[in-house]
Design a protein around this motif. Sequence first.
Motif, mmCIF file in Angstrom:
data_model
loop_
_atom_site.group_PDB
_atom_site.id
_atom_site.type_symbol
_atom_site.label_atom_id
_atom_site.label_comp_id
_atom_site.label_asym_id
_atom_site.label_seq_id
_atom_site.Cartn_x
_atom_site.Cartn_y
_atom_site.Cartn_z
ATOM 1 N N UNK A 118 117.794 83.923 19.576
ATOM 2 C CA UNK A 118 118.824 84.704 18.884
ATOM 3 C C UNK A 118 118.837 84.333 17.095
ATOM 4 N N UNK A 119 117.777 83.485 16.885
ATOM 5 C CA UNK A 119 117.974 83.075 15.941
ATOM 6 C C UNK A 119 117.033 83.066 14.965
ATOM 7 N N UNK A 136 117.017 81.035 4.149
ATOM 8 C CA UNK A 136 118.466 82.342 4.111
ATOM 9 C C UNK A 136 118.705 82.240 5.628
ATOM 10 N N UNK A 137 119.652 81.824 6.235
ATOM 11 C CA UNK A 137 119.789 82.350 7.099
ATOM 12 C C UNK A 137 120.617 83.858 7.516
ATOM 13 N N UNK A 138 120.241 83.863 8.519
ATOM 14 C CA UNK A 138 120.899 85.388 9.073
ATOM 15 C C UNK A 138 121.499 85.010 10.036
ATOM 16 N N UNK A 139 122.689 86.357 10.054
ATOM 17 C CA UNK A 139 124.549 86.139 10.628
ATOM 18 C C UNK A 139 123.440 86.024 12.567
ATOM 19 N N UNK A 140 124.134 85.394 13.021
ATOM 20 C CA UNK A 140 123.950 85.355 14.747
ATOM 21 C C UNK A 140 123.186 87.311 15.268
#
Length: 210
Positions: free
Chosen positions: A156-157, A174-178
């Motif tokens: 899911x990441x 850059x971390x995407x929303x869950x």
Amino acid sequence: MKRYAAEILDEYGPFPDTEQVAGVTFDGRNVWFAAGNKLNAFDPASGKTVRSIDVAADAGTAFDGRHLFQIAEARIQKIDPETGKVLATIPAPGNGGDSGLAWAEGALWVGQYRERKIHQIDPETGTVLRTIECSRFVTGVTWVDGELWHGTWEGDESDVRRIDPTTGKVLETLEMPSGMGVSGLESDGGDRLFCGGGNSGKVRAIRRPR
């Protein structure tokens, strides 16, 4: 390494008759995305679909300024965007395990999903010129201002990361929303990165830090 939460600037779609968004590219005016059995183009100003080409399109997409390149299973097709005709094909380096595709410096750059690699290949022959080792599964690939970015998607990441093109070291993330995956990646040449959204059927634009 710098870490940021990805800033979502726009969300396009879901597009009609599109179950999957794979590769993404930008021709300077329209965003193209691979949707399994066709390549679709939309206007990022309006979000409206403006073109569709019937061609196998199940992974990465790239544009060299004149032609589209599209991964279809174990091959890469060179396509005339005006006529939709496939002009040439070369073997894909991952023989079907290929993901992202980008054009830079006269070469194609091909992501290898599970192998966690990016290959630079000769666009005429498919010969691998060099290989960059990555630390996570590789989805989309893009170059902008001499920076190499790639998408990742494990479970899911999902995130978008800038890596050192020589060593593969991660420089920015850059971390995407869950729940928001990145299946394809392309820069608009400025501060926007277009991200394919996999089975959401969407394309999202996020901000590239300057």
